[in-house]
Design an enzyme around this catalytic site. Structure first.
Site, PDB file in Angstrom:
ATOM      1  N   ASP A  49       0.919  -1.132   0.000  1.00  0.00           N
ATOM      2  CA  ASP A  49       0.000   0.000   0.000  1.00  0.00           C
ATOM      3  C   ASP A  49       0.958   1.180   0.000  1.00  0.00           C
ATOM      4  OD1 ASP A  49      -1.400   2.280   0.995  1.00  0.00           O
ATOM      5  OD2 ASP A  49      -3.030   0.945   1.539  1.00  0.00           O
ATOM      6  N   HIS A  50       1.114   1.832  -1.146  1.00  0.00           N
ATOM      7  CA  HIS A  50       2.262   2.753  -1.246  1.00  0.00           C
ATOM      8  C   HIS A  50       2.162   3.921  -0.266  1.00  0.00           C
ATOM      9  CE1 HIS A  50      -0.304   5.176  -3.916  1.00  0.00           C
ATOM     10  NE2 HIS A  50       0.550   6.160  -3.738  1.00  0.00           N
TER      11      HIS A  50
ATOM     12  N   HIS B 108      -5.813   2.858   1.322  1.00  0.00           N
ATOM     13  CA  HIS B 108      -4.951   3.954   1.788  1.00  0.00           C
ATOM     14  C   HIS B 108      -5.546   4.691   3.000  1.00  0.00           C
ATOM     15  CE1 HIS B 108      -2.871   3.198  -1.860  1.00  0.00           C
ATOM     16  NE2 HIS B 108      -3.612   3.949  -2.655  1.00  0.00           N
TER      17      HIS B 108
ATOM     18  N   LYS C 184     -11.299  13.019  -6.271  1.00  0.00           N
ATOM     19  CA  LYS C 184     -10.589  13.454  -7.493  1.00  0.00           C
ATOM     20  C   LYS C 184     -11.149  14.819  -7.891  1.00  0.00           C
ATOM     21  CE  LYS C 184      -8.716   9.275  -8.887  1.00  0.00           C
ATOM     22  NZ  LYS C 184      -7.279   9.116  -8.699  1.00  0.00           N
TER      23      LYS C 184
END
Ligand code: BG6
Length: 485
Positions: free
Chosen positions: A179-180, A242, A342
């Protein structure tokens, strides 16, 4: 570090090009790679080793943070790379791969440690894991590890099925789920924030904290990913993984909390205390939104439904906000607000902790006094600040910020840290199965409510801070999203 083979599925893909090769290269020049290693790239295309090495070189020239201007270093790095064509369903291709892996192990005198990185669409995770197992690639005298990236399933059931299939080939300790967000410097810093700052430890509870706000806003729209995104939406794309990981990270860090001894157990404890949402609660605690045409950084941009590749009457959400409660001793009655969207006004990933007046138990914003805040800026700016009140020359109260921002442009990227940790077998900053499963369990009633259209889809203008429902969510407890300009 152990010598190893790094076997990369999806070697000609976007993630490999943009992130994985630069990460390996930067680790290499910073002497963080094993003394000896082999990289075997796999893909559907038939290409030669030379062409493959050329692709890797091009990726470094374009995306590496350390400029690859030393020809000898580049040559030494590229010499580790080989390519093999592979169709994920063809058993013979795995045999060919096994031969190549063994041949390189012999040539380079590597221990039989094998890292399998699946940089491919998640629908191929099971079949690849199965074939690694059946072909003998996973039968080694050293260790074997698997790296995969989110999404881990589309819902609770599919995530459980996927995990069951993966666990036929790999044990949980061998699976590294990236999970970056967990690789971002300020997220990794949360660990030391409280443990190394005693004064925060005392403040870190419902006696002093009024609410916690976790935001991941982006200015970009759906970009070229409509094919994926229109079937995923913000809940699956950002929230389930995230955002809930950020929640676990910020809520767990108090040392001595319970008797949980590892970070994983501490995170699990948070998910266990997270108040479940019944389907009928979703409407009061969750807001879903979709952007309509507006302006992004001064340019006119189209509505989500007019983006290429998006279904005309789609209900896919591009924004989610939610109110969550952690029913434990520390956080009882402290609302956590999470939002992600977004085409928002600004790109910002941050955690804001608002302190309250301990005596009145209220927010302290009155008579010019602003709330005391601790703000952790995760990206694109990296740093933190504390907001206090002081008197100005006119004798009026005004807020001041004591800040510290990192100006290390050359700081390692998330992928570098995560790949390095996986090579060392350190899974601290990875998503463990129990966290993933509990996140899906928590999110499932929201997914159901969205699917059944029980929650209105609120429209928001591109370039704004999201739908009005998002503000109303906080107003209900007398709060507002802080730091929106
Ligand atoms: C990815 C999502 O996981 O994270 C993307 O799939 C999103 O939709 C991205 O844009 C955000 O990551 P970052 O690091 O740019 O905040």
């Amino acid at each position: 570090m152990d010598t190893m083979s790094f076997v990369l599925f999806g070697a000609t893909g976007d993630l490999a090009t943009r992130k994985i090769y630069p990460a390996l290269y930067n680790l290499f020049i910073e002497m963080k790679m094993p003394e000896s290693f082999s990289v075997i790239g796999l893909g559907r295309k038939e290409i030669s080793n030379d062409i493959f090495q050329g692709l890797v070189e091009k990726s470094l020239n374009t995306f590496s943070r350390n400029s690859p201007d030393n020809a000898d270093t580049m040559k030494a790095f590229l010499s580790a790379f080989r390519y093999s064509q592979l169709d994920v369903n063809r058993k013979e291709d795995y045999q060919k791969l096994l031969q190549l892996v063994v041949q390189r192990e012999k040539e380079l005198k590597l221990s039989e440690n094998r890292m399998f990185y699946l940089s491919v669409s998640p629908e191929f995770f099971d079949v690849i894991a199965l074939n690694i197992n059946e072909s003998g690639l996973g039968t080694t005298e050293g260790w074997k590890r698997l790296i995969i990236e989110k999404p881990f399933g589309r819902d609770l059931k599919s995530a459980q099925e996927l995990n069951e299939n993966l666990s036929k080939a790999f044990h949980e300790e061998e699976i590294f789920r990236i999970d970056h967000f967990l690789g971002k410097a300020m997220v990794q810093n949360l660990e030391v924030l409280e443990s190394s700052n005693p004064y925060l430890q005392d403040l870190w509870s419902n006696h002093y904290i009024a609410n916690v706000q976790i935001t991941a806003n982006e200015t970009v729209g759906v970009e070229e990913r409509a094919g994926y995104y229109d079937h995923a939406g913000a809940l699956r794309d950002m929230f389930q993984n995230h955002m809930l990981q950020l929640l676990m990270m910020i809520a767990t860090q108090l040392p001595k909390r319970g008797d949980a001894s590892t970070d994983n157990l501490k995170k699990k404890a948070i998910m266990e205390s997270l108040r479940p949402l019944q389907q009928e609660d979703v409407i009061h605690n969750v807001v879903r939104g979709q952007y309509v045409a507006g302006k992004s950084k001064g340019d006119s941009v189209v509505a989500y439904t007019d983006e290429p590749g998006v279904a005309v009457h789609t209900h896919t959400e591009t924004f989610v906000a939610a109110r969550l409660w952690i029913d434990d001793l520390f956080w009882n009655e402290v609302p956590f607000y999470i939002r992600t969207g977004k085409r928002m006004k600004e790109k910002s990933t941050r955690i804001v902790i608002e302190f309250k007046e301990p005596l009145t138990k209220q927010s302290i914003e009155e008579d010019g006094k602003m709330a005391n805040l601790l703000v952790i800026e995760i990206g694109p700016k990296e740093g933190m600040f504390i907001q206090l009140n002081k008197k100005n020359n006119k004798g009026e109260l005004e807020p001041v910020r004591i800040d510290c921002y990192s100006n290390e442009k050359d700081a390692p990227e998330a992928y570098e840290k995560l790949i390095h940790d996986a090579m060392n077998g350190d899974s601290t900053f990875f998503a463990h199965w129990d966290e993933v499963e509990m996140s899906w369990k928590w999110v499932q009633p929201i997914l159901n409510a969205f699917n059944d259209n029980l929650i209105p889809l609120q429209m928001y203008e591109a370039g704004s801070y999201g739908p009005t429902g998002s503000d109303e969510l906080l107003a209900f407890e007398g709060f507002k999203w802080l730091l929106d300009s």
